[in-house]
Scaffold this motif. Structure first.
Motif, PDB file in Angstrom:
ATOM      1  N   ALA A 175      55.424  84.759  74.290  1.00  0.00           N
ATOM      2  CA  ALA A 175      55.893  83.525  74.911  1.00  0.00           C
ATOM      3  C   ALA A 175      57.294  83.716  75.458  1.00  0.00           C
ATOM      4  CB  ALA A 175      55.876  82.368  73.917  1.00  0.00           C
ATOM      5  N   THR A 176      57.560  83.006  76.542  1.00  0.00           N
ATOM      6  CA  THR A 176      58.896  82.956  77.135  1.00  0.00           C
ATOM      7  C   THR A 176      59.252  81.489  77.327  1.00  0.00           C
ATOM      8  OG1 THR A 176      58.510  85.043  78.308  1.00  0.00           O
ATOM      9  CG2 THR A 176      60.343  83.672  79.070  1.00  0.00           C
ATOM     10  N   ILE A 177      60.426  81.111  76.872  1.00  0.00           N
ATOM     11  CA  ILE A 177      60.919  79.736  77.022  1.00  0.00           C
ATOM     12  C   ILE A 177      62.233  79.804  77.778  1.00  0.00           C
ATOM     13  CG2 ILE A 177      61.704  77.667  75.807  1.00  0.00           C
ATOM     14  CD1 ILE A 177      59.902  78.509  73.463  1.00  0.00           C
ATOM     15  N   ALA A 178      62.291  79.157  78.944  1.00  0.00           N
ATOM     16  CA  ALA A 178      63.478  79.187  79.796  1.00  0.00           C
ATOM     17  C   ALA A 178      64.040  77.784  79.941  1.00  0.00           C
ATOM     18  CB  ALA A 178      63.135  79.750  81.172  1.00  0.00           C
ATOM     19  N   GLY A 179      65.261  77.593  79.458  1.00  0.00           N
ATOM     20  CA  GLY A 179      65.864  76.276  79.521  1.00  0.00           C
ATOM     21  C   GLY A 179      65.071  75.222  78.776  1.00  0.00           C
ATOM     22  N   GLY A 180      64.411  75.645  77.705  1.00  0.00           N
ATOM     23  CA  GLY A 180      63.612  74.726  76.904  1.00  0.00           C
ATOM     24  C   GLY A 180      62.220  74.483  77.416  1.00  0.00           C
ATOM     25  N   VAL A 181      61.845  75.111  78.531  1.00  0.00           N
ATOM     26  CA  VAL A 181      60.526  74.934  79.125  1.00  0.00           C
ATOM     27  C   VAL A 181      59.700  76.201  78.921  1.00  0.00           C
ATOM     28  CG1 VAL A 181      59.250  74.533  81.270  1.00  0.00           C
ATOM     29  CG2 VAL A 181      61.403  73.331  80.854  1.00  0.00           C
ATOM     30  N   VAL A 182      58.472  76.061  78.486  1.00  0.00           N
ATOM     31  CA  VAL A 182      57.594  77.222  78.336  1.00  0.00           C
ATOM     32  C   VAL A 182      57.215  77.734  79.716  1.00  0.00           C
ATOM     33  CG1 VAL A 182      55.370  78.050  77.522  1.00  0.00           C
ATOM     34  CG2 VAL A 182      56.683  76.442  76.115  1.00  0.00           C
ATOM     35  N   SER A 183      57.623  78.942  80.020  1.00  0.00           N
ATOM     36  CA  SER A 183      57.298  79.534  81.318  1.00  0.00           C
ATOM     37  C   SER A 183      56.161  80.542  81.226  1.00  0.00           C
ATOM     38  CB  SER A 183      58.539  80.203  81.914  1.00  0.00           C
ATOM     39  OG  SER A 183      59.066  81.191  81.037  1.00  0.00           O
ATOM     40  N   HIS A 184      55.899  81.016  79.990  1.00  0.00           N
ATOM     41  CA  HIS A 184      54.791  81.964  79.786  1.00  0.00           C
ATOM     42  C   HIS A 184      54.366  81.883  78.330  1.00  0.00           C
ATOM     43  CE1 HIS A 184      52.394  85.658  79.863  1.00  0.00           C
ATOM     44  NE2 HIS A 184      53.014  86.010  78.762  1.00  0.00           N
ATOM     45  N   MET A 185      53.038  81.933  78.111  1.00  0.00           N
ATOM     46  CA  MET A 185      52.532  81.936  76.739  1.00  0.00           C
ATOM     47  C   MET A 185      51.116  82.497  76.742  1.00  0.00           C
ATOM     48  SD  MET A 185      52.484  78.813  73.995  1.00  0.00           S
ATOM     49  CE  MET A 185      54.273  78.717  74.027  1.00  0.00           C
ATOM     50  N   GLN A 186      50.794  83.273  75.730  1.00  0.00           N
ATOM     51  CA  GLN A 186      49.459  83.849  75.668  1.00  0.00           C
ATOM     52  C   GLN A 186      49.083  84.198  74.232  1.00  0.00           C
ATOM     53  OE1 GLN A 186      49.179  87.676  77.603  1.00  0.00           O
ATOM     54  NE2 GLN A 186      50.848  88.569  76.440  1.00  0.00           N
ATOM     55  N   GLY A 187      47.791  84.444  74.035  1.00  0.00           N
ATOM     56  CA  GLY A 187      47.273  84.993  72.793  1.00  0.00           C
ATOM     57  C   GLY A 187      47.570  84.206  71.547  1.00  0.00           C
ATOM     58  N   ALA A 188      47.916  84.921  70.482  1.00  0.00           N
ATOM     59  CA  ALA A 188      48.116  84.332  69.167  1.00  0.00           C
ATOM     60  C   ALA A 188      49.265  83.339  69.129  1.00  0.00           C
ATOM     61  CB  ALA A 188      48.325  85.425  68.126  1.00  0.00           C
ATOM     62  N   VAL A 189      50.299  83.588  69.952  1.00  0.00           N
ATOM     63  CA  VAL A 189      51.425  82.662  69.985  1.00  0.00           C
ATOM     64  C   VAL A 189      50.959  81.320  70.534  1.00  0.00           C
ATOM     65  CG1 VAL A 189      53.661  82.171  71.034  1.00  0.00           C
ATOM     66  CG2 VAL A 189      53.177  84.457  70.166  1.00  0.00           C
ATOM     67  N   ALA A 190      50.178  81.354  71.594  1.00  0.00           N
ATOM     68  CA  ALA A 190      49.658  80.102  72.175  1.00  0.00           C
ATOM     69  C   ALA A 190      48.845  79.322  71.157  1.00  0.00           C
ATOM     70  CB  ALA A 190      48.821  80.419  73.412  1.00  0.00           C
ATOM     71  N   ALA A 191      48.082  80.051  70.352  1.00  0.00           N
ATOM     72  CA  ALA A 191      47.272  79.372  69.321  1.00  0.00           C
ATOM     73  C   ALA A 191      48.156  78.636  68.322  1.00  0.00           C
ATOM     74  CB  ALA A 191      46.395  80.403  68.604  1.00  0.00           C
ATOM     75  N   ARG A 192      49.327  79.211  68.008  1.00  0.00           N
ATOM     76  CA  ARG A 192      50.252  78.557  67.070  1.00  0.00           C
ATOM     77  C   ARG A 192      50.800  77.260  67.673  1.00  0.00           C
ATOM     78  NH1 ARG A 192      52.355  81.945  63.003  1.00  0.00           N
ATOM     79  NH2 ARG A 192      50.805  83.578  62.615  1.00  0.00           N
ATOM     80  N   PHE A 193      51.132  77.297  68.941  1.00  0.00           N
ATOM     81  CA  PHE A 193      51.689  76.114  69.596  1.00  0.00           C
ATOM     82  C   PHE A 193      50.635  75.019  69.750  1.00  0.00           C
ATOM     83  CE2 PHE A 193      55.300  78.705  70.497  1.00  0.00           C
ATOM     84  CZ  PHE A 193      56.333  77.855  70.834  1.00  0.00           C
ATOM     85  N   LEU A 194      49.358  75.416  69.880  1.00  0.00           N
ATOM     86  CA  LEU A 194      48.283  74.448  70.077  1.00  0.00           C
ATOM     87  C   LEU A 194      47.697  73.930  68.773  1.00  0.00           C
ATOM     88  CD1 LEU A 194      46.442  76.184  73.064  1.00  0.00           C
ATOM     89  CD2 LEU A 194      47.909  74.156  73.164  1.00  0.00           C
ATOM     90  N   ALA A 195      48.104  74.558  67.680  1.00  0.00           N
ATOM     91  CA  ALA A 195      47.527  74.186  66.379  1.00  0.00           C
ATOM     92  C   ALA A 195      47.903  72.748  66.021  1.00  0.00           C
ATOM     93  CB  ALA A 195      48.018  75.131  65.303  1.00  0.00           C
TER      94      ALA A 195
END
Length: 380
Positions: free
Chosen positions: A360-380
């Motif tokens: 994941a990449t967060i730029a200025g507090g905004v998610v600019s990129h997210m994939q895989g297992a990290v995305a699953a954590r944010f969507l949990a």
């Protein structure tokens, strides 16, 4: 939209090293108290966002083939996606202002820079411009100065890519025919143009010094490119260029460091282990403490891979290596609000998995990129 979040469970690369402290995000900044929903990132690492202070990898997006695309905006949007996928939260797009023409010519530069200004409000990555002005393109200096003022460009680097030795000897520079095709000129007219620029060599020092003085007075940071020796670095320093980009020799890098100038090297050079042009090894300069920042140069993925290479080879630990792509370049650019994870700074973050891949990449507090297992954590 800048959500409020608290990232917990991760190993966090703070100003003093690795810590288990949570990271709070609110209003696009790193907060000092819990904010919003909590996301469990156990098993991941959170590091400061990458600051790339010189990259021209965007060229293949905005101009994949000569004369094919008139609208640079789709290519710039694709560039933003690539930057985010590589953990880059601040990107300085290095645009030529050159006699070489085509995608390196003034007309194209004006289109690209106008496109960046138009798209910046629509993307999370902080897109900035470095204008790479050719010293001998004297008749276009005033136009370049006006462009810098119009768009608030904060970083200008001087280049000289003319093959003076061959031109002085009455010989045609190597590969000039291919350059001519890219510029839209015939080989004959392109060669005549280069000879005309070379013939004005005596005018260049005064013109460059005058423009440099005006740019520095306007608050623009100046750099030189490909310094080879102490005298060259001293000459550029005298003109206000306090940043040495990609010095070709250790002597030039040492001269810059001795005078307090910043030294920027290419991350691809570190990944390769040497320069593709036979110049000094960036890895050796890093090991000697003669490098302040690494830049993507022509390949955005090289920044993360350079860090991995330096750590794997035992040259630096993670904290020191990551500083070369975050805090170091931020300091060179005078951006005190990023490059570290600390309350009050921009919420620019990179989340790495156990295989050192960017989740994941967060730029200025905004998610600019997210994939895989990290995305699953944010969507949990």
């Amino acid at each position: 939209m800048r959500p409020s979040l608290t990232l917990t469970g991760a190993r966090v690369l703070g100003p003093d090293g690795w810590t288990d402290m949570p990271v709070h995000l609110a209003g696009g900044r790193i907060a000092d108290a819990p904010a919003g929903r909590s996301v469990d990132l156990d098993g991941f690492r959170v590091l400061p966002g990458i600051v790339d202070l010189h990259g021209d990898g965007f060229e293949r997006h905005v101009a994949p083939r000569r004369g094919i695309l008139d609208d640079v905006r789709p290519g710039l949007l694709n560039t933003d996606a690539e930057l985010a996928a590589n953990g880059i939260t601040t990107a300085v797009l290095a645009q030529f202002w050159s006699w070489e023409g085509g995608l390196r010519g003034p007309d194209f530069a004006e289109r690209v820079i106008a496109g960046i200004a138009e798209l910046q409000p629509r993307v999370a990555t902080d897109l900035r411009v470095q204008l790479r002005i050719e010293t001998h393109l004297l008749d276009e200096h005033a136009r370049a100065e006006a462009l810098v003022a119009r768009h608030g460009i904060g970083y200008v680097v001087w280049n000289d890519h003319l093959d003076h030795a061959r031109l002085a000897a009455g010989r045609a520079p190597r590969q000039y025919t291919g350059q001519a095709l890219k510029s839209g000129r015939s080989p004959e007219s392109h060669l005549a143009f280069m000879r005309g620029l070379h013939a004005r060599d005596a005018e260049v020092p005064g013109a460059v010094a005058a423009l440099s003085e005006r740019l520095v007075s306007a608050g623009v940071r100046l750099g030189s490119h490909d310094d080879r020796d102490t005298d060259t670095r001293a000459a550029w320093r005298a003109r206000g260029a306090a940043i040495a980009e990609f010095p070709e020799t250790r002597v030039a890098a040492e001269a810059a460091r001795a005078a307090g100038d910043a030294v920027v090297m290419g991350a691809p050079n570190v990944v390769r282990g040497n320069s593709h042009k036979g110049n000094v090894s960036a890895r050796d300069l890093v090991a000697a403490g003669l490098c302040d920042a690494l830049a993507s140069d022509y390949h955005y993925p090289a920044l993360l891979w350079a860090v991995r290479r330096l750590v794997a080879d035992g040259v630096l630990d993670w904290q020191a290596a990551w500083r070369l792509v975050s805090e170091g370049p931020a300091r060179v650019l005078g951006l005190a609000d990023r490059g570290r994870i600390a309350p009050g700074l921009r919420a620019d973050l990179v989340v790495l998995d156990s295989d050192d891949r960017i989740g994941a990449t967060i730029a200025g507090g905004v998610v600019s990129h997210m994939q895989g297992a990290v995305a699953a954590r944010f969507l949990a």
